[in-house]
Design a protein around this motif. Structure first.
Motif, mmCIF file in Angstrom:
data_model
loop_
_atom_site.group_PDB
_atom_site.id
_atom_site.type_symbol
_atom_site.label_atom_id
_atom_site.label_comp_id
_atom_site.label_asym_id
_atom_site.label_seq_id
_atom_site.Cartn_x
_atom_site.Cartn_y
_atom_site.Cartn_z
ATOM 1 N N TYR A 372 0.819 -0.988 0.073
ATOM 2 C CA TYR A 372 0.054 -0.070 -0.060
ATOM 3 C C TYR A 372 0.839 1.312 -0.040
ATOM 4 O O TYR A 372 1.964 1.124 0.683
ATOM 5 N N SER A 373 0.607 2.230 -0.853
ATOM 6 C CA SER A 373 1.375 3.584 -0.723
ATOM 7 C C SER A 373 0.369 4.501 -0.847
ATOM 8 O O SER A 373 -0.804 4.454 -1.856
ATOM 9 N N ASP A 374 0.845 5.761 -0.309
ATOM 10 C CA ASP A 374 -0.247 6.983 -0.596
ATOM 11 C C ASP A 374 0.623 8.271 -0.383
ATOM 12 O O ASP A 374 1.645 8.178 0.397
ATOM 13 N N SER A 375 0.115 9.258 -0.976
ATOM 14 C CA SER A 375 0.859 10.510 -0.677
ATOM 15 C C SER A 375 -0.145 11.401 -0.169
ATOM 16 O O SER A 375 -1.590 11.504 -0.267
ATOM 17 N N PHE A 376 0.354 12.309 0.830
ATOM 18 C CA PHE A 376 -0.554 13.506 1.643
ATOM 19 C C PHE A 376 0.166 14.710 1.160
ATOM 20 O O PHE A 376 1.262 14.959 0.978
ATOM 21 N N ASN A 377 -1.082 15.880 1.343
ATOM 22 C CA ASN A 377 -0.383 17.167 1.154
ATOM 23 C C ASN A 377 0.380 17.248 -0.283
ATOM 24 O O ASN A 377 0.931 18.175 -0.248
ATOM 25 N N SER A 378 -0.173 16.502 -1.092
ATOM 26 C CA SER A 378 0.170 16.817 -2.550
ATOM 27 C C SER A 378 -0.371 17.960 -3.143
ATOM 28 O O SER A 378 -1.177 18.696 -2.771
ATOM 29 N N ILE A 379 0.573 18.542 -4.081
ATOM 30 C CA ILE A 379 -0.147 19.597 -5.094
ATOM 31 C C ILE A 379 -1.371 19.104 -5.640
ATOM 32 O O ILE A 379 -2.225 20.192 -5.548
ATOM 33 N N ALA A 380 -1.405 17.933 -6.083
ATOM 34 C CA ALA A 380 -2.705 17.515 -6.615
ATOM 35 C C ALA A 380 -3.054 16.356 -5.927
ATOM 36 O O ALA A 380 -2.445 15.569 -5.294
#
Length: 400
Positions: A372-380
């Protein structure tokens, strides 16, 4: 060019150290691995049906050189990935050399040089090339969370380091080293910047008991950005260190200090000071290994310039029986830009995986992975990625 010359010197130093003594033994082989699986969002798309079945084939050759003084490993990787829909196939390359040698009864040398050329995706984000070199394979992988804009772009990394430790007395030791990295990003949706980095360190350590040592260290580094708006940065990081073994199976390494940073932007000096430190706890059992790590540092990044980076991570492995093993890992990285120096934004990236391997014969193993992977506070706004795969791994050549 300065960075390339510096890394060339590191390569030469590592090669000379590796070829100093006559090698008593060598192992030559390669792993061939083929997997098939499904990824719900391999390139962190912002919307739509982004999932795809995928197949991956990897060839990973290695040469191990063993001498009475130590070991040297040369390794490589070629990986081809094909997607059933939406995405073009990609080929990734990597190679490196790592050595650990006892140059004399009192002096030990370790070093490595690594190169990679990869198309970045949620399964293979950019790791921080400035982790202490040579790195500890038991520690979690920490990424540069600001590189999310490079997904589906080819990114090239060259990094290297050498460390020398000399025993002054039975209780006192001195260490010094150098490391560097060159990061080159492909065309991106976001204004990321290539950079060169080089630095050095010196440290003193004293054993105060059979199981505990304390010390002090000083690191200095320079980051040169290709994009003028990011500014070139010089940093100094004094710290105090602690190494202790709480039991025959449990050890702790810790460091705490401060980083002083000076960035030159259009001829103006911008300075800031930040806490820096790290702690790792590792427990080694008869059938299991566990390592937890946390760190805070000031380091270069793709989008935020030199910024404050915080990370936590966990690695675990357990032998179910002589032929079967499970592994688990998790990491979370946060990068915070500094106002007045670059993009004062915060990026976060989380990753977790669970793996299983079963030895079918001396050369053949079955493997399975969930991640599992996820990005947070990304530009999009990006959606999380879930990935599952099964496959086979076959060892060619030496199987010792």
């Amino acid at each position: 060019m300065r960075m390339i010359r510096s890394l060339s010197l590191l390569c030469s130093a590592t090669a000379l150290a590796a070829h100093g003594p006559a090698f008593a033994d060598s192992r030559v082989g390669a792993d061939v691995q083929v997997t098939g699986g499904y990824s719900t969002n391999p390139f962190s798309a912002t919307g739509g049906d982004a999932g795809s079945a995928m197949a991956t084939a990897s060839f990973l050759p290695f040469i191990d050189l063993v001498s009475p003084a130590g070991n040297t490993r040369l390794s490589g990787e070629v990986t081809r990935t094909e997607y059933a829909r939406r995405y073009d196939g990609q080929t990734d390359y990597a190679g490196g050399v790592a050595t650990r040698l006892q140059a004399s009864p009192r002096t030990a040398i370790s070093g490595n040089v690594n190169y990679s050329s990869r198309v970045i995706n949620a399964l293979n984000p950019i790791i921080n090339p400035l982790n202490p070199l040579p790195g500890d394979p038991n520690l979690p992988v920490i990424v540069d969370p600001a590189t999310l804009g490079s997904f589906q772009q080819r990114t090239k990394m060259l990094s290297g380091g050498v460390q020398v430790q000399h025993q002054l007395t039975a209780r006192d030791s001195l260490s010094f080293g150098a490391n560097g990295a060159a990061a080159r990003y492909g065309n991106s949706l976001f204004p990321q910047s290539d950079y060169d980095y080089y630095g050095g360190n010196i440290g003193y350590q004293r054993s105060i008991s059979t199981y505990t040592a304390i010390g002090v260290s000083m690191g200095a580094n320079r980051t040169l950005y290709k994009r003028a708006g990011f500014g070139n940065t010089t940093s100094f990081s004094p710290s105090a260190t602690l190494q202790t073994r709480l039991s025959p199976t449990l050890s702790i390494n810790a460091a705490a200090g401060v980083t002083f940073t000076d960035t030159d932007i259009a001829g103006a000096s911008r300075k800031f000071t930040a806490f820096s430190g790290s702690v790792s706890l590792c427990k080694k059992g008869d059938r299991s290994n566990l390592c937890a790590q946390a760190s805070r540092s000031v380091a270069p990044s793709a989008f935020n310039g030199v910024s404050k980076q915080t990370s936590v991570g966990l690695n675990y492995s357990y032998e179910l029986d002589p032929r079967s093993q499970i592994t688990a890992s998790a990491s979370y990285s946060r990068q915070a830009g500094v106002a007045g120096i670059s993009n004062a934004q915060t990026f976060d990236f989380g990753y977790a995986s669970l793996g299983y391997s079963r030895q079918i014969s001396r050369r053949l193993s079955a493997v399975a992975t969930l991640s599992y992977s996820d990005s947070f506070n990304s530009i999009a706004a990006r959606r999380a990625n879930f990935y599952g795969s099964v496959g086979l791994r076959y060892r060619l050549g030496d199987i010792r």
